[in-house]
Design a protein around this motif. Sequence first.
Motif, PDB file in Angstrom:
ATOM      1  N   ALA A   1      38.136  56.991  36.650  1.00 52.55           N
ATOM      2  CA  ALA A   1      38.512  56.715  38.035  1.00 52.55           C
ATOM      3  C   ALA A   1      37.307  56.154  38.778  1.00 52.55           C
ATOM      4  CB  ALA A   1      39.008  57.990  38.708  1.00 52.55           C
ATOM      5  N   GLY A   2      37.546  55.123  39.579  1.00 52.76           N
ATOM      6  CA  GLY A   2      36.452  54.487  40.291  1.00 52.76           C
ATOM      7  C   GLY A   2      36.885  54.003  41.657  1.00 52.76           C
ATOM      8  N   PHE A   3      36.419  52.824  42.017  1.00 50.59           N
ATOM      9  CA  PHE A   3      36.662  52.288  43.351  1.00 50.59           C
ATOM     10  C   PHE A   3      37.839  51.320  43.401  1.00 50.59           C
ATOM     11  CE2 PHE A   3      32.081  53.248  43.088  1.00 50.59           C
ATOM     12  CZ  PHE A   3      31.960  54.135  44.141  1.00 50.59           C
ATOM     13  N   THR A   4      38.377  50.928  42.240  1.00 45.89           N
ATOM     14  CA  THR A   4      39.472  49.960  42.163  1.00 45.89           C
ATOM     15  C   THR A   4      40.650  50.584  41.435  1.00 45.89           C
ATOM     16  OG1 THR A   4      37.880  48.136  42.077  1.00 45.89           O
ATOM     17  CG2 THR A   4      40.117  47.645  41.376  1.00 45.89           C
ATOM     18  N   VAL A   5      41.841  50.234  41.866  1.00 41.42           N
ATOM     19  CA  VAL A   5      43.043  50.749  41.208  1.00 41.42           C
ATOM     20  C   VAL A   5      43.120  50.197  39.789  1.00 41.42           C
ATOM     21  CG1 VAL A   5      45.554  50.777  41.220  1.00 41.42           C
ATOM     22  CG2 VAL A   5      44.296  51.001  43.371  1.00 41.42           C
ATOM     23  N   VAL A   6      43.159  51.099  38.812  1.00 43.05           N
ATOM     24  CA  VAL A   6      43.268  50.736  37.396  1.00 43.05           C
ATOM     25  C   VAL A   6      44.420  51.538  36.798  1.00 43.05           C
ATOM     26  CG1 VAL A   6      42.119  50.727  35.159  1.00 43.05           C
ATOM     27  CG2 VAL A   6      40.805  50.224  37.225  1.00 43.05           C
ATOM     28  N   PRO A   7      45.344  50.894  36.091  1.00 41.92           N
ATOM     29  CA  PRO A   7      46.494  51.623  35.557  1.00 41.92           C
ATOM     30  C   PRO A   7      46.166  52.345  34.255  1.00 41.92           C
ATOM     31  CG  PRO A   7      46.685  49.309  35.010  1.00 41.92           C
ATOM     32  CD  PRO A   7      45.444  49.447  35.843  1.00 41.92           C
TER      33      PRO A   7
ATOM     34  N   GLU B   1      41.496  35.746  49.750  1.00 47.57           N
ATOM     35  CA  GLU B   1      40.564  36.746  49.242  1.00 47.57           C
ATOM     36  C   GLU B   1      40.761  36.913  47.743  1.00 47.57           C
ATOM     37  OE1 GLU B   1      39.962  41.540  49.782  1.00 47.57           O
ATOM     38  OE2 GLU B   1      40.009  40.305  51.596  1.00 47.57           O
ATOM     39  N   ILE B   2      39.668  37.082  47.028  1.00 47.57           N
ATOM     40  CA  ILE B   2      39.706  37.421  45.613  1.00 47.57           C
ATOM     41  C   ILE B   2      39.322  38.886  45.495  1.00 47.57           C
ATOM     42  CG2 ILE B   2      38.627  37.069  43.355  1.00 47.57           C
ATOM     43  CD1 ILE B   2      38.184  34.142  44.152  1.00 47.57           C
ATOM     44  N   GLY B   3      40.165  39.668  44.831  1.00 48.73           N
ATOM     45  CA  GLY B   3      39.862  41.088  44.751  1.00 48.73           C
ATOM     46  C   GLY B   3      40.688  41.817  43.728  1.00 48.73           C
ATOM     47  N   ASN B   4      40.657  43.162  43.804  1.00 41.58           N
ATOM     48  CA  ASN B   4      41.375  44.031  42.868  1.00 41.58           C
ATOM     49  C   ASN B   4      41.010  43.699  41.416  1.00 41.58           C
ATOM     50  OD1 ASN B   4      43.578  43.464  45.306  1.00 41.58           O
ATOM     51  ND2 ASN B   4      43.363  45.616  44.721  1.00 41.58           N
ATOM     52  N   THR B   5      39.731  43.363  41.215  1.00 46.25           N
ATOM     53  CA  THR B   5      39.272  42.968  39.892  1.00 46.25           C
ATOM     54  C   THR B   5      38.739  44.171  39.126  1.00 46.25           C
ATOM     55  OG1 THR B   5      38.644  40.779  40.735  1.00 46.25           O
ATOM     56  CG2 THR B   5      37.703  41.451  38.616  1.00 46.25           C
TER      57      THR B   5
ATOM     58  N   ALA C   1      34.018  44.877  48.787  1.00 45.45           N
ATOM     59  CA  ALA C   1      33.811  46.003  47.884  1.00 45.45           C
ATOM     60  C   ALA C   1      33.545  47.255  48.702  1.00 45.45           C
ATOM     61  CB  ALA C   1      32.640  45.745  46.936  1.00 45.45           C
ATOM     62  N   ASP C   2      33.956  48.387  48.174  1.00 46.96           N
ATOM     63  CA  ASP C   2      33.552  49.658  48.744  1.00 46.96           C
ATOM     64  C   ASP C   2      32.026  49.652  48.831  1.00 46.96           C
ATOM     65  OD1 ASP C   2      32.726  52.463  48.919  1.00 46.96           O
ATOM     66  OD2 ASP C   2      34.771  52.989  48.357  1.00 46.96           O
ATOM     67  N   ALA C   3      31.476  49.985  49.974  1.00 45.20           N
ATOM     68  CA  ALA C   3      30.024  49.910  50.160  1.00 45.20           C
ATOM     69  C   ALA C   3      29.276  50.759  49.151  1.00 45.20           C
ATOM     70  CB  ALA C   3      29.662  50.327  51.584  1.00 45.20           C
ATOM     71  N   ARG C   4      29.910  51.775  48.593  1.00 44.55           N
ATOM     72  CA  ARG C   4      29.279  52.624  47.589  1.00 44.55           C
ATOM     73  C   ARG C   4      29.287  52.009  46.200  1.00 44.55           C
ATOM     74  NH1 ARG C   4      33.182  57.608  48.417  1.00 44.55           N
ATOM     75  NH2 ARG C   4      34.620  55.813  48.355  1.00 44.55           N
ATOM     76  N   ASN C   5      30.073  50.963  46.010  1.00 42.44           N
ATOM     77  CA  ASN C   5      30.230  50.354  44.693  1.00 42.44           C
ATOM     78  C   ASN C   5      29.122  49.323  44.468  1.00 42.44           C
ATOM     79  OD1 ASN C   5      31.081  49.258  42.284  1.00 42.44           O
ATOM     80  ND2 ASN C   5      33.202  48.941  42.944  1.00 42.44           N
ATOM     81  N   LEU C   6      27.970  49.807  44.100  1.00 43.27           N
ATOM     82  CA  LEU C   6      26.799  48.930  43.971  1.00 43.27           C
ATOM     83  C   LEU C   6      26.963  47.921  42.839  1.00 43.27           C
ATOM     84  CD1 LEU C   6      23.929  51.523  44.568  1.00 43.27           C
ATOM     85  CD2 LEU C   6      25.151  50.087  46.230  1.00 43.27           C
ATOM     86  N   ARG C   7      27.681  48.285  41.775  1.00 39.06           N
ATOM     87  CA  ARG C   7      27.892  47.348  40.671  1.00 39.06           C
ATOM     88  C   ARG C   7      28.665  46.120  41.146  1.00 39.06           C
ATOM     89  NH1 ARG C   7      28.585  47.758  35.003  1.00 39.06           N
ATOM     90  NH2 ARG C   7      28.424  50.034  35.082  1.00 39.06           N
TER      91      ARG C   7
ATOM     92  N   THR D   1      33.228  49.321  54.052  1.00 39.31           N
ATOM     93  CA  THR D   1      33.534  48.179  53.190  1.00 39.31           C
ATOM     94  C   THR D   1      32.555  47.039  53.436  1.00 39.31           C
ATOM     95  OG1 THR D   1      35.892  48.742  53.173  1.00 39.31           O
ATOM     96  CG2 THR D   1      35.297  46.504  52.516  1.00 39.31           C
ATOM     97  N   ALA D   2      31.953  46.554  52.342  1.00 41.60           N
ATOM     98  CA  ALA D   2      31.045  45.409  52.406  1.00 41.60           C
ATOM     99  C   ALA D   2      31.854  44.125  52.229  1.00 41.60           C
ATOM    100  CB  ALA D   2      29.982  45.519  51.325  1.00 41.60           C
ATOM    101  N   PHE D   3      31.733  43.207  53.183  1.00 47.07           N
ATOM    102  CA  PHE D   3      32.453  41.936  53.150  1.00 47.07           C
ATOM    103  C   PHE D   3      31.500  40.793  52.830  1.00 47.07           C
ATOM    104  CE2 PHE D   3      35.438  44.509  55.438  1.00 47.07           C
ATOM    105  CZ  PHE D   3      36.681  43.962  55.169  1.00 47.07           C
ATOM    106  N   TYR D   4      31.994  39.858  52.026  1.00 44.20           N
ATOM    107  CA  TYR D   4      31.248  38.654  51.654  1.00 44.20           C
ATOM    108  C   TYR D   4      32.180  37.451  51.768  1.00 44.20           C
ATOM    109  CZ  TYR D   4      28.022  41.983  49.446  1.00 44.20           C
ATOM    110  OH  TYR D   4      27.156  43.029  49.203  1.00 44.20           O
ATOM    111  N   SER D   5      31.601  36.272  51.871  1.00 39.77           N
ATOM    112  CA  SER D   5      32.427  35.064  51.921  1.00 39.77           C
ATOM    113  C   SER D   5      31.691  33.886  51.315  1.00 39.77           C
ATOM    114  CB  SER D   5      32.835  34.737  53.360  1.00 39.77           C
ATOM    115  OG  SER D   5      31.694  34.453  54.152  1.00 39.77           O
ATOM    116  N   ILE D   6      32.484  32.912  50.889  1.00 40.49           N
ATOM    117  CA  ILE D   6      31.999  31.614  50.430  1.00 40.49           C
ATOM    118  C   ILE D   6      32.796  30.566  51.191  1.00 40.49           C
ATOM    119  CG2 ILE D   6      31.721  30.050  48.469  1.00 40.49           C
ATOM    120  CD1 ILE D   6      31.862  32.558  46.646  1.00 40.49           C
ATOM    121  N   LEU D   7      32.112  29.658  51.882  1.00 38.89           N
ATOM    122  CA  LEU D   7      32.781  28.587  52.622  1.00 38.89           C
ATOM    123  C   LEU D   7      32.880  27.344  51.761  1.00 38.89           C
ATOM    124  CD1 LEU D   7      31.134  29.007  56.142  1.00 38.89           C
ATOM    125  CD2 LEU D   7      33.107  30.212  55.153  1.00 38.89           C
TER     126      LEU D   7
END
Length: 233
Positions: free
Chosen positions: A34-40, A113-117, A153-159, A189-195
């Motif tokens: 169990a971590g920061f992202t939903v995994v089945p 947004e790209i996520g849930n990876t 990413a969750d701010a705690r998720n340093l990876r 939550t840490a937010f990032y972007s690419i323009l």
Amino acid sequence: MPAPVILHGRITRLEPLAPHHIPGLIAAAAALEAGFTVVPHGEQEARTYVFQAEAAQLAGSALAFAIVTGADDCVVGATRFTRLDYWQGPLTWPLSAEPVTAAPGGAIPDAVEIGNTWLTPAARGGQVNLDAKLSLLTHAFDSWGVRRVTLRADARNLRSRAAIERLGAVSDGIRRAHSRGLDGAVRDTAFYSILNDEWPGVRGRILEQLAVRAMRRAPLIPALRALASSPIG
């Protein structure tokens, strides 16, 4: 909502998430805690995961992919486009000079947004994530012509934060007490972007990193072949 599409990378193939990916998802997730992202985990969770992804696609809110290695057709994780943003009403692809009078099924977003990876441990730290991100970003910027891609990413998720920063994404800051995390804690939550005007530089940076990792030739493929041949239960 943009139409589903298969994205071909150098070593990965991103396929629209579907029921036939369920056995691969189960195997890929088996070694993940169990971590920061939903995994089945397990068949029931995997079926629910795919069902919810298909429902989100039909609702126009997400486009989910299974991450598959091109060499051996092994499912190693999942990712998705989500939070599609239309600023001036939907446009169709290919672009047309005709005015848009309705929201067509092939609508393309202005920002996404790209996520849930998530990736199976054997696929981490190498070329897989970079290759998959390159495919997603290329489709978003070069095919759809989006103005911005967001990553979070969750701010705690340093990876995950380190992986996003290696892409060359720009930090937009941390939103404090943003939402509830999977562990029940209220998370920042840490937010990032690419323009779009930053995309050429980001693409070059990713290609350089892929070249370096290809020269190292870490023993990734044997590990994934072992995963693909492991029993599912």
